[in-house]
Write an enzyme that holds these catalytic residues in place. Sequence first.
Site, PDB file in Angstrom:
ATOM      1  N   LYS A   1      39.745  22.384 -12.883  1.00  0.00           N
ATOM      2  CA  LYS A   1      40.636  22.419 -14.104  1.00  0.00           C
ATOM      3  C   LYS A   1      41.816  21.337 -14.127  1.00  0.00           C
ATOM      4  O   LYS A   1      41.963  20.788 -15.277  1.00  0.00           O
ATOM      5  CB  LYS A   1      41.268  23.772 -14.131  1.00  0.00           C
ATOM      6  CG  LYS A   1      42.257  24.065 -15.198  1.00  0.00           C
ATOM      7  CD  LYS A   1      41.511  23.809 -16.611  1.00  0.00           C
ATOM      8  CE  LYS A   1      42.341  24.432 -17.636  1.00  0.00           C
ATOM      9  NZ  LYS A   1      43.783  24.443 -17.706  1.00  0.00           N
TER      10      LYS A   1
ATOM     11  N   GLU B   1      41.717  15.641 -20.793  1.00  0.00           N
ATOM     12  CA  GLU B   1      42.135  15.853 -21.961  1.00  0.00           C
ATOM     13  C   GLU B   1      43.354  15.056 -22.437  1.00  0.00           C
ATOM     14  O   GLU B   1      43.489  14.594 -23.704  1.00  0.00           O
ATOM     15  CB  GLU B   1      42.643  17.453 -21.969  1.00  0.00           C
ATOM     16  CG  GLU B   1      43.362  17.871 -23.034  1.00  0.00           C
ATOM     17  CD  GLU B   1      43.878  19.465 -22.586  1.00  0.00           C
ATOM     18  OE1 GLU B   1      45.111  19.511 -22.817  1.00  0.00           O
ATOM     19  OE2 GLU B   1      43.079  20.352 -22.555  1.00  0.00           O
TER      20      GLU B   1
END
Length: 333
Positions: free
Chosen positions: A189, A196
Site C-alpha cells: 500500500k 499515486e
Amino acid sequence: MHIGMVGLGKMGGSMALRLMKQKHDVVVFDLDSKKVKELESEGAKGADDLGDFVKKLEKPRAIWLMLPAGKITEDTMMKIAEDLDEDDIIIDGGNSKFKDDIRRAALLKEKGIRFLDAGTSGGVYGEDRGYCLMVGGDESAFKQVEPVFKTLAPGTGDIEESKGREKLNSTAADGYLYCGKAGAGHYVKMVHNGIEYGLMQAYAEGFDIFKTANLDTLPEEQRFDLNLADIAELWRRGSVVSSWLLDLTALALAESKDLSEFSGVVNDSGEGRWTIETAIEQAVPANVLSAALYSRFRSRQESTFGDKVLSAMRNRFGGHVEPEAKAAAKTGE
C-alpha cells in the site's frame, strides 16, 4: 461473520455499512458517540468504550482498526490487546508504516494474538465501489476472516482478468490479496500511494500547461484557448492515459473550470515519504515519485529560500530584477 470496527470516520463507517449490507454482524466503537449511534441506527451493535466493545464480540474475536497512523493506532491496539485471548485477531486497516507492523505483530504474538495489516484503497467511494485490499500477517488469520475481505473488495465486476492468469490460484482479480508476512500489506500500500503521487503530479502538470496555453507572451499563432473540462472528458474515452484519477479530474473541472475554490496547497500522507525512504534504503532510483513528493512540499510555500538564491544569482550575473522589486523601485518604496 462477526467482526468489530474501531474508528468510524469517512472510511471506517462506510466499511461497516458495506459489511452490514452483506449480512455481517458488526460491533462498532468510536470516541465520537454520535458516529456510534448513526451506525446503530443502520443495524450495528454499538459499544460505550473499548472494554464494552471487546465483551460484545464473539470468540475468536476479529477486530478491525481504521485509525490514523501513529500513536492513536499504537495505543488503541495495545489497549484492546489487554482484553483479548489467544487466537483473537487484530487487523490494522489504516496507513501504518510497515516497520511498525512488524514490531506490533511480534508483540501481539507473545500474547497469542494474530495480527493482519490491511492496506486499504478506495477512499470515500469505497462503500459502493469496494476497497482494494493488500493484506499481510498471519496467514491462518487471513483465511479465517477472508469473508470480510471478500465483502469489502470490489469483486471482479466487469473488468476481465488479464489473459494468461486463467490457471492461477489468486484472489487478486477479486480486489483483495494476501501479500505475505507481517508488514507486506502496508508495504504494498505504501508503494501504491507513492505511485499515486506520481500519477497525480503528471495530470496536474499537464493541465497546468493547458491552462497557460493562451499566455500573452506566446506568439499569436501558438496560443490556444482550450476547454480543460472537455479535454479531461475526451481522454476518459479510448485514451491510454485514462484512469479513475482522470475521472475525478473530469468531475472537478466540470463543476468548476478554474478550480478557484482550491488554494493549491497540497498535503502529503506519511506513505509518500516512506516510499522514498524505502527506495533509498534499497538503493532503488525513484525519480518521479521523489519529484512528486517535493512538489507537494513546494505547494505550501509562496517562495522558498532556493527561489531567493536563484533570484540573487540572476541579479548578479545578468542584472535581472524580480517583478515585485521593479514595481517597488517605480513607486519609490
